[in-house]
Each structure stands twice: as structure tokens, then as C-alpha cells.
Design a protein around this motif. Sequence first.
Motif, short mmCIF file in Angstrom:
data_model
loop_
_atom_site.label_atom_id
_atom_site.label_comp_id
_atom_site.label_asym_id
_atom_site.label_seq_id
_atom_site.Cartn_x
_atom_site.Cartn_y
_atom_site.Cartn_z
N ALA A 290 34.41 51.03 -6.43
CA ALA A 290 35.39 51.73 -5.59
C ALA A 290 35.48 53.16 -6.11
N PRO A 291 36.00 54.09 -5.33
CA PRO A 291 36.13 55.47 -5.82
C PRO A 291 36.84 55.53 -7.17
N SER A 292 36.33 56.33 -8.07
CA SER A 292 36.87 56.38 -9.43
C SER A 292 38.33 56.80 -9.44
N TRP A 293 38.72 57.72 -8.52
CA TRP A 293 40.11 58.16 -8.48
C TRP A 293 41.05 57.01 -8.12
N LEU A 294 40.55 56.09 -7.27
CA LEU A 294 41.37 54.96 -6.86
C LEU A 294 41.51 53.95 -8.01
N MET A 295 40.42 53.70 -8.72
CA MET A 295 40.49 52.78 -9.85
C MET A 295 41.39 53.33 -10.94
#
Length: 598
Positions: A290-295
Amino acid sequence: MTAPSPHAIGAIVLTVAMFYGFVSGRARVEIISLLTISAIALGLYSFPLPGQVPTDGLKLAFEGFGHYALITICALMVLGRGLVTTGALEPASRLLTRVWRFNHQIGLLITLLLGMGMSMLVNDTPVLVLLLPVMAAIATNGGMPASKTLIPVNSAVLIGGMATTIGTSTNLLVVSIATDLGLPPMGVFHFTPIVLMAAAVAMPFVWLVMPRLLPDNSVAAGHEPRRFAATLRLGGTSRARDMNFDELKSRLPEGVKIFGTGNLANGWVAVSATHEALEEAMRVLGATAAPSWLMERLQSGYGQTGEDLTVVELSIPKDSGLIGKGVANANLAELYNVAILGVHDARSIWHDNQPANAQSQAEPAFGEGDIILATGAMPDLQKLARTENLLILEGAKELPRTAKAPLALAIMAGAVVPASIGLVPIAISALAGAIAMFVTGCVRFDRIGRALSAKVIVLVAASIAIGRIILDSGAAEWLSGLIAIGLQYLPAAGVLAAVMLFVTVLTNFASNTTAAAVGTPIAFSLAQKLGIPVEPLVLAVLFGCNLCYATPVAYQTNMLIMSAGDYKFADYTKTGLPLVAIMIVTLSGLLVYRYGLY
């Protein structure tokens, strides 16, 4: 010889009935255990032991629930749970998993030898507690099912614990009683060569035969694991950014298929993999699904709320609100604070198994029957399922709290090391370690039910009660006297084997402490009557106290693996009785040879 007392007869009958109930499998272990405790309580309340009042019988029947052995087992379960939830043993698990993937048989042999070697110097219970989550992780990552490995590993640990005077507390008890009765003190490795030779004879059975006798109790037995389409995002620090296609392919775990590479320099690669393989690919490449910012947002939210991040599979029925939407325009991250890791049978990554360019091709929509692999806090995932009319499938998996892994390892070491070198009893150190796991958040108190097993708790309580009634009623003393009468007609090897067998029966149906306390004085008495040296008879008692393979109530490590392997009582008898026979014959012969009793 006088006849047994009515209480002794009742204790023997109840023990046989309990054993039959366990082996027959006609009722649940918990029910039989509770019925056994009830029978002891009602029997002793109605017919108290000589010199006791009715309430003493109630105390004997129910004291197992507060016994230090049960507290120890529960505390050790919590410690093991802490290692699992923090992922503290994942490096060791990955190392062993590589060996297991190379060859399952070699992996099992190395695990057996490792467990046996460690238990020679460290108490059996901490060794098994350390290996238990590792074996569970290996089973999850493609090794043999845990139900086929835990009993063999436990058997190897018990054999190793037999090899030195400090291997188990029972060994120390036998040696201490024998020393008090006049036998010269034994060194730590006094009888190690005898046990190692017996282990060499028994190990082929433990390694090659035992797993074949055990069932496959894994949840997904016989089913192909579900594969998910996913996009691996390669962050700026990812090791894959500078790889070419061939290098990338060689680094991916077995079972991961690449369906579209786009441009590795742009930081993405489309793959198909099982959930476990996808996690391993992310770890190896330093990537996220998943997008790193979301994780990062999810992980920071976990730190603030205390909710575990959980990975679940969500099935899309025909009336779901997600049908017709794509991964991006569904906007699940903003609406529910949930990240999508992959989709089973997804057209959002490829269509008809043909590679797709995710940057130039329109994103296909979710369809009926697709299964989403998503992560987030469980309340958020449940809100998503309710709102979008999704079905949460079984098998939800909590993500390990890796930030607390060093802390969990330190707590485990603080619980195991002092007990292993005899500074404090294992009951004290394990309880302190369990409390530390709760205080530091390695194990959440509201999740304690996942660490403990009700079946094991009532089984331990019942075994403690039955052991007490066998000893206090005089049943153990009467049985030992009966056996002693016939031993005078046997050769030395027969005497040693009979003593070992008698102590083994006591160990498997009462407790090894009872067996040690009853068997050691009998060994001295027989030595005087039969003209046999005391030391081999004492060693026969010590070895018999350790041959606790045939029942789950024989030793606390047997009960620790019961719920983890989903074992039945009959699984122990089916694998344990042949091993007991091998060990008794081998050890008796080695004692005869070692002490020249021809």
C-alpha cells in the motif's frame, strides 16, 4: 501383603476411568477433566481420608486451579504469546524456514537436535516455550504442519532434559533424595553418555516415524492457498530500486509471480502471491503493498490508540457497494482508514493473466466474488465491512508489533535465564515475565484469551488432583509394594526395566514429582533385597521419571503443545507408547552394560 484401602481402590479405579475417557474420545477433554475433579470432590466430601474432615477433600480436589504448576503453564503461555505478537522470533524462524524449504526432513532433524541440545543445560519448559512459536511460524511459512512436528520436538526436548542432573527439576529431586539416602553425589554429566546412546537409538523413530503417526490439524489442510494480485511500492530506500528484472526475480520468494514491471526506477512492480509470500516479498525488497504514507499513518494511529493492526480477507457479495469501483476511486483510505494490500482474482492489476501497464491502462473495477486483502485497526475494518456490505472471512491475522520485539526478547530472557541457572523457581520468573509482558504492552490484557487454553487449564487441574489422591490414598505405596514382590525373580535387566516401567506409569498418570518421591526409596530397598548396586536402580527411577511421552498430563510441556497442535489424548498414546518402549529397552540394556550386571 495387605489389601489396598477403599480409598486406594477408588483412586485406582478413577485413574483408569479417566484414562479410558481420554483415550476413547467419546467426550471432550474439558468435560472428562471436570468430571474427574467433581468425582474426587464429592467422593472425599462423602468419605474423607483417615484423619481428615470433608472440607479437606474439597481442598485437595480444587487446589490444582491455584497450583504453582498451573500458574507456571499459564504464565509461559503468555510469554510465548508475547514473542508471537511482537514477531521477536521471526529472524530465527526465517533461518530455520530456509532449512525447512531446502528439505523438510533435514529441517526437522536440525530442530530436534537443537531442542535436545538446549534442554541438556536449560530446563525443558523454557526450551519448548522458545521453540513453540518458531515451529508455528515455520508451519505457516511452508514447513510441515505444527501438529506433525510439536510432539516430536517435545519428545526430543524431554530426551535432552534427561541427560544431565540439571536438565529438569525432577532429575535434581531424584539425585537429592538419593544423596540424602547415602548415594555419592552425581556430577552434571554423570549419566549423559548413557542417555545420548539411547537418544541415538530413539531419534530415528522420533524423526521419521512420529510425524507419520500424527494428523494434519492445520486449518488450510488440503486447500490451495489463495493468491492475491498486488502492487509492490519500492520506496527510496528499497534495495530493489537499483536491480534489473533478472536480479529482482531471483530475490523474490518462491511462489511470487511478476505480472508487470513498468519501470523499476519509478518504484513499482505488479505481482501475484499468497498472503505469506507477499509479506516475505515486502520484507526482502523493503517494499509496501500500500502507499507508504498510508502505512505510516496506520502505524502511527496504532501507536496512539493501542489497537492492533490486523490483516483480513473481505469477500465482495453481489450487493456490495464496492462493485463497479476501482482500488483508487473507492477511497477506502480516507473513508475508513484502511489500506488494500491485494485482491484475489483482481482485474485491477492484470486482466486474463496478461501483463498490464498500470500507468496507461484504466483501472478495472471490483467484481462480485473478488476477495480483498486489507489491513487496519479491527474496528475500522468492521466499519468498512458493515458500510460496504462485505463479508469478513476467517483467518484474520494481527500484524506483529515489531517495535516491541527487543523488549519481548529481553523479558523472555529475564524469565528463562534465572530459572535455568537455579536462581529462582520457574514459577516465579515466568509469572514476573508474564506481568512484564502486560505492563509493557507486548501482550494486551484484553487479548489474554488468545494466549490461554481452557482445555489445558482444566486438564492440569485434574492431573494435579488425581496425582494427590493417588499418593494420599496409599494407592502409589500399595502398587509399589505389589511390584516389589515379583522383582526378586527377575534378572538384573528385568529388575531395571520393571522399576523404570513402574516409575514411567506413575509419571504418565500422576506426576513426575510423585514418581520421584515414591520410586527413589523403592530403588534403595530393592538394592538391599536383591543385591544389586543402588546407582543403576536410582538411574532407572530418574530415567523413568523422564519418560513422560504417553499422556498429555505427564508433564507441563505436553500440555503446552496440546492446544497449539490441536492434539487429542490418543495422539500422545499412539506416538508416546512406542517411544517409551524403545527407551526402556535401550536404557535398561545400557545400564546393565555400564554397571556389569550380567
